[in-house]
Motif scaffolding. Structure first.
Motif, PDB file in Angstrom:
ATOM      1  N   GLY A 242     -35.327 -28.491 -35.974  1.00 20.14           N
ATOM      2  CA  GLY A 242     -35.285 -27.364 -35.035  1.00 20.14           C
ATOM      3  C   GLY A 242     -35.643 -26.058 -35.705  1.00 20.14           C
ATOM      4  O   GLY A 242     -36.375 -25.233 -35.148  1.00 20.14           O
ATOM      5  N   THR A 243     -35.138 -25.856 -36.927  1.00 15.48           N
ATOM      6  CA  THR A 243     -35.448 -24.631 -37.674  1.00 15.48           C
ATOM      7  C   THR A 243     -36.930 -24.534 -37.987  1.00 15.48           C
ATOM      8  O   THR A 243     -37.537 -23.466 -37.868  1.00 15.48           O
ATOM      9  CB  THR A 243     -34.630 -24.595 -38.981  1.00 15.48           C
ATOM     10  N   ALA A 244     -37.531 -25.658 -38.375  1.00 19.57           N
ATOM     11  CA  ALA A 244     -38.970 -25.664 -38.679  1.00 19.57           C
ATOM     12  C   ALA A 244     -39.783 -25.265 -37.451  1.00 19.57           C
ATOM     13  O   ALA A 244     -40.751 -24.489 -37.551  1.00 19.57           O
ATOM     14  CB  ALA A 244     -39.391 -27.042 -39.174  1.00 19.57           C
ATOM     15  N   ALA A 245     -39.399 -25.780 -36.289  1.00 23.08           N
ATOM     16  CA  ALA A 245     -40.126 -25.460 -35.059  1.00 23.08           C
ATOM     17  C   ALA A 245     -39.959 -23.994 -34.676  1.00 23.08           C
ATOM     18  O   ALA A 245     -40.939 -23.307 -34.334  1.00 23.08           O
ATOM     19  CB  ALA A 245     -39.648 -26.360 -33.916  1.00 23.08           C
ATOM     20  N   ILE A 246     -38.729 -23.486 -34.726  1.00 18.80           N
ATOM     21  CA  ILE A 246     -38.486 -22.087 -34.376  1.00 18.80           C
ATOM     22  C   ILE A 246     -39.198 -21.150 -35.347  1.00 18.80           C
ATOM     23  O   ILE A 246     -39.782 -20.139 -34.939  1.00 18.80           O
ATOM     24  CB  ILE A 246     -36.972 -21.793 -34.339  1.00 18.80           C
TER      25      ILE A 246
ATOM     26  N   LEU B 109     -30.463 -22.626 -29.863  1.00 16.29           N
ATOM     27  CA  LEU B 109     -29.802 -21.332 -29.646  1.00 16.29           C
ATOM     28  C   LEU B 109     -28.973 -20.941 -30.861  1.00 16.29           C
ATOM     29  O   LEU B 109     -28.960 -19.773 -31.269  1.00 16.29           O
ATOM     30  CB  LEU B 109     -28.928 -21.389 -28.399  1.00 16.29           C
ATOM     31  N   ASP B 110     -28.268 -21.902 -31.449  1.00 14.82           N
ATOM     32  CA  ASP B 110     -27.463 -21.610 -32.643  1.00 14.82           C
ATOM     33  C   ASP B 110     -28.350 -21.248 -33.833  1.00 14.82           C
ATOM     34  O   ASP B 110     -27.954 -20.461 -34.697  1.00 14.82           O
ATOM     35  CB  ASP B 110     -26.584 -22.809 -33.005  1.00 14.82           C
ATOM     36  N   ILE B 111     -29.542 -21.827 -33.876  1.00 11.82           N
ATOM     37  CA  ILE B 111     -30.481 -21.501 -34.953  1.00 11.82           C
ATOM     38  C   ILE B 111     -30.986 -20.070 -34.793  1.00 11.82           C
ATOM     39  O   ILE B 111     -31.023 -19.294 -35.750  1.00 11.82           O
ATOM     40  CB  ILE B 111     -31.662 -22.495 -34.967  1.00 11.82           C
ATOM     41  N   MET B 112     -31.377 -19.713 -33.566  1.00  8.63           N
ATOM     42  CA  MET B 112     -31.941 -18.384 -33.332  1.00  8.63           C
ATOM     43  C   MET B 112     -30.892 -17.290 -33.266  1.00  8.63           C
ATOM     44  O   MET B 112     -31.079 -16.201 -33.814  1.00  8.63           O
ATOM     45  CB  MET B 112     -32.752 -18.389 -32.018  1.00  8.63           C
ATOM     46  N   ALA B 113     -29.789 -17.579 -32.566  1.00  6.12           N
ATOM     47  CA  ALA B 113     -28.774 -16.549 -32.304  1.00  6.12           C
ATOM     48  C   ALA B 113     -27.384 -17.114 -32.569  1.00  6.12           C
ATOM     49  O   ALA B 113     -26.639 -17.423 -31.640  1.00  6.12           O
ATOM     50  CB  ALA B 113     -28.889 -16.059 -30.863  1.00  6.12           C
TER      51      ALA B 113
ATOM     52  N   SER C  38     -33.200 -25.479 -15.943  1.00  4.33           N
ATOM     53  CA  SER C  38     -32.598 -24.162 -16.188  1.00  4.33           C
ATOM     54  C   SER C  38     -33.433 -23.450 -17.240  1.00  4.33           C
ATOM     55  O   SER C  38     -34.119 -24.085 -18.052  1.00  4.33           O
ATOM     56  CB  SER C  38     -31.155 -24.300 -16.667  1.00  4.33           C
ATOM     57  N   VAL C  39     -33.388 -22.116 -17.207  1.00  4.38           N
ATOM     58  CA  VAL C  39     -34.157 -21.325 -18.168  1.00  4.38           C
ATOM     59  C   VAL C  39     -33.223 -20.365 -18.900  1.00  4.38           C
ATOM     60  O   VAL C  39     -32.457 -19.626 -18.273  1.00  4.38           O
ATOM     61  CB  VAL C  39     -35.325 -20.574 -17.488  1.00  4.38           C
ATOM     62  N   THR C  40     -33.285 -20.416 -20.201  1.00  2.34           N
ATOM     63  CA  THR C  40     -32.513 -19.520 -21.056  1.00  2.34           C
ATOM     64  C   THR C  40     -33.475 -18.550 -21.713  1.00  2.34           C
ATOM     65  O   THR C  40     -34.472 -18.974 -22.300  1.00  2.34           O
ATOM     66  CB  THR C  40     -31.746 -20.318 -22.132  1.00  2.34           C
ATOM     67  N   THR C  41     -33.198 -17.257 -21.586  1.00  2.18           N
ATOM     68  CA  THR C  41     -34.105 -16.256 -22.142  1.00  2.18           C
ATOM     69  C   THR C  41     -33.494 -15.634 -23.394  1.00  2.18           C
ATOM     70  O   THR C  41     -32.318 -15.279 -23.415  1.00  2.18           O
ATOM     71  CB  THR C  41     -34.427 -15.160 -21.113  1.00  2.18           C
ATOM     72  N   ILE C  42     -34.329 -15.506 -24.422  1.00  5.42           N
ATOM     73  CA  ILE C  42     -33.913 -14.942 -25.704  1.00  5.42           C
ATOM     74  C   ILE C  42     -34.894 -13.838 -26.090  1.00  5.42           C
ATOM     75  O   ILE C  42     -36.105 -14.066 -26.129  1.00  5.42           O
ATOM     76  CB  ILE C  42     -33.889 -16.017 -26.812  1.00  5.42           C
TER      77      ILE C  42
ATOM     78  N   GLN D 178     -34.287  -9.951 -35.055  1.00  4.20           N
ATOM     79  CA  GLN D 178     -32.970 -10.255 -34.495  1.00  4.20           C
ATOM     80  C   GLN D 178     -33.117 -10.859 -33.108  1.00  4.20           C
ATOM     81  O   GLN D 178     -33.887 -10.357 -32.285  1.00  4.20           O
ATOM     82  CB  GLN D 178     -32.118  -8.983 -34.414  1.00  4.20           C
ATOM     83  N   ALA D 179     -32.367 -11.935 -32.835  1.00  3.57           N
ATOM     84  CA  ALA D 179     -32.439 -12.609 -31.543  1.00  3.57           C
ATOM     85  C   ALA D 179     -31.195 -12.322 -30.715  1.00  3.57           C
ATOM     86  O   ALA D 179     -30.077 -12.324 -31.228  1.00  3.57           O
ATOM     87  CB  ALA D 179     -32.593 -14.110 -31.735  1.00  3.57           C
ATOM     88  N   GLU D 180     -31.412 -12.092 -29.434  1.00  2.00           N
ATOM     89  CA  GLU D 180     -30.312 -11.838 -28.505  1.00  2.00           C
ATOM     90  C   GLU D 180     -30.509 -12.690 -27.259  1.00  2.00           C
ATOM     91  O   GLU D 180     -31.573 -12.652 -26.631  1.00  2.00           O
ATOM     92  CB  GLU D 180     -30.271 -10.366 -28.106  1.00  2.00           C
ATOM     93  N   ILE D 181     -29.501 -13.487 -26.908  1.00  2.00           N
ATOM     94  CA  ILE D 181     -29.572 -14.288 -25.695  1.00  2.00           C
ATOM     95  C   ILE D 181     -29.349 -13.371 -24.499  1.00  2.00           C
ATOM     96  O   ILE D 181     -28.313 -12.717 -24.393  1.00  2.00           O
ATOM     97  CB  ILE D 181     -28.531 -15.417 -25.699  1.00  2.00           C
ATOM     98  N   VAL D 182     -30.312 -13.339 -23.601  1.00  2.00           N
ATOM     99  CA  VAL D 182     -30.238 -12.471 -22.423  1.00  2.00           C
ATOM    100  C   VAL D 182     -29.563 -13.198 -21.262  1.00  2.00           C
ATOM    101  O   VAL D 182     -28.668 -12.663 -20.605  1.00  2.00           O
ATOM    102  CB  VAL D 182     -31.645 -11.990 -22.017  1.00  2.00           C
ATOM    103  N   LYS D 183     -30.004 -14.419 -21.000  1.00  2.00           N
ATOM    104  CA  LYS D 183     -29.403 -15.261 -19.961  1.00  2.00           C
ATOM    105  C   LYS D 183     -29.352 -16.697 -20.461  1.00  2.00           C
ATOM    106  O   LYS D 183     -30.259 -17.148 -21.154  1.00  2.00           O
ATOM    107  CB  LYS D 183     -30.209 -15.212 -18.651  1.00  2.00           C
TER     108      LYS D 183
END
Length: 260
Positions: free
Chosen positions: A188-192, A218-222, A235-239, A245-250
């Motif tokens: 997951g980290t490699a992909a992000i 999500l845990d990798i990014m934020a 469902s859609v999660t926006t970051i 710096q990453a912030e989860i918006v929804k």
């Protein structure tokens, strides 16, 4: 008159120097880019309907899954996507294709990365969810139900034991080939990292993944921002990613399904 000309000349020189300083400052501190990631769980599939384990195994999108994916695509049709990603799993790839087909702008090619695949559940692939969950539930004195009513208590017990759900499920695999938490974090980290590198200039990015992998991403990014919310199909999660710096918006938004 000569003094006036000299004064005007000096003012002109000062103006040029100030302009050069401003230009140098602008170059040294460019405007910060911002990347908005739209992280989508694939549409509902046949295995989702029958309650079968669907990790690296695959099954087709159902009619309901296609309809909701089309509706999601319509809700995102005005978002100009610079890049789009999924894995090579058909349910993820086809979800991305349907979303992009509804877009009003010029759409990017879909890049397939292994890091967005669902967890590999080893010998439980294709079996029932009950088969997958019973070993770990039995170990912690819980009972399976198809509404996942046990998940909160199980999370609490695993947290006390310092064990992740992924590792607990992998431990129950008789063949011992199911992925561990470290396996997921690594790919997951490699992909992000690749997505963020390719999106360094900013813009909107579509990623289609799966319900078990999205919390890991999500845990990798934020780190610390995901609170265990259920990740529904479509469902859609926006970051928002700005200045590294990453912030989860929804998280897991399905409000578009209520639109008339």
């Amino acid at each position: 008159m000569k003094k006036v000309r000299r004064l005007l000349g000096l003012l002109a020189v000062v103006a040029v120097l100030v302009g050069c300083q401003q230009s140098a400052t602008d170059q040294a501190e460019p405007e910060k880019s911002e990347t908005m990631i739209y992280l989508v769980r694939h549409g509902k599939t046949w295995f989702n309907t029958t309650g079968q384990v669907q990790g690296w195994s695959d099954s087709y999108l159902t009619e309901e899954g296609i309809e909701l994916t089309e509706k999601l695509g319509e809700s995102l049709q005005d978002i100009p996507f610079e890049r789009a990603y999924s894995s090579d799993l058909g349910r993820q790839r086809n979800t991305a294709k349907i979303i992009l087909a509804k877009n009003k702008g010029k759409v990017p090619e879909i890049v397939e990365l292994d890091g967005f695949k669902e967890t590999n559940f080893g010998s439980f692939e294709g079996k029932t969810n009950e088969d997958l969950w019973t070993p770990v539930l039995t170990k912690y004195g819980l009972t399976f139900d198809d509404q996942f009513g046990y998940i909160t208590e199980l999370n609490e017990k695993l947290a006390e034991a310092g064990v992740s759900i992924t590792d607990a499920l992998a431990e129950g695999d008789p063949l011992k080939v199911a992925e561990t938490h470290d396996d997921l974090v690594k790919r997951g980290t490699a992909a992000i990292d690749q997505v963020l590198k390719e999106s360094a200039a900013g813009g909107n990015v579509l990623i289609v993944s799966s319900g078990g992998m999205i919390p890991e991403l999500l845990d990798i990014m934020a780190p610390g921002q995901y609170g265990g919310e259920k990740i529904e199909n479509c469902s859609v999660t926006t970051i928002k990613v700005s200045d590294g710096q990453a912030e989860i918006v929804k998280i897991a938004d399905i409000s578009y399904q209520d639109d008339n």
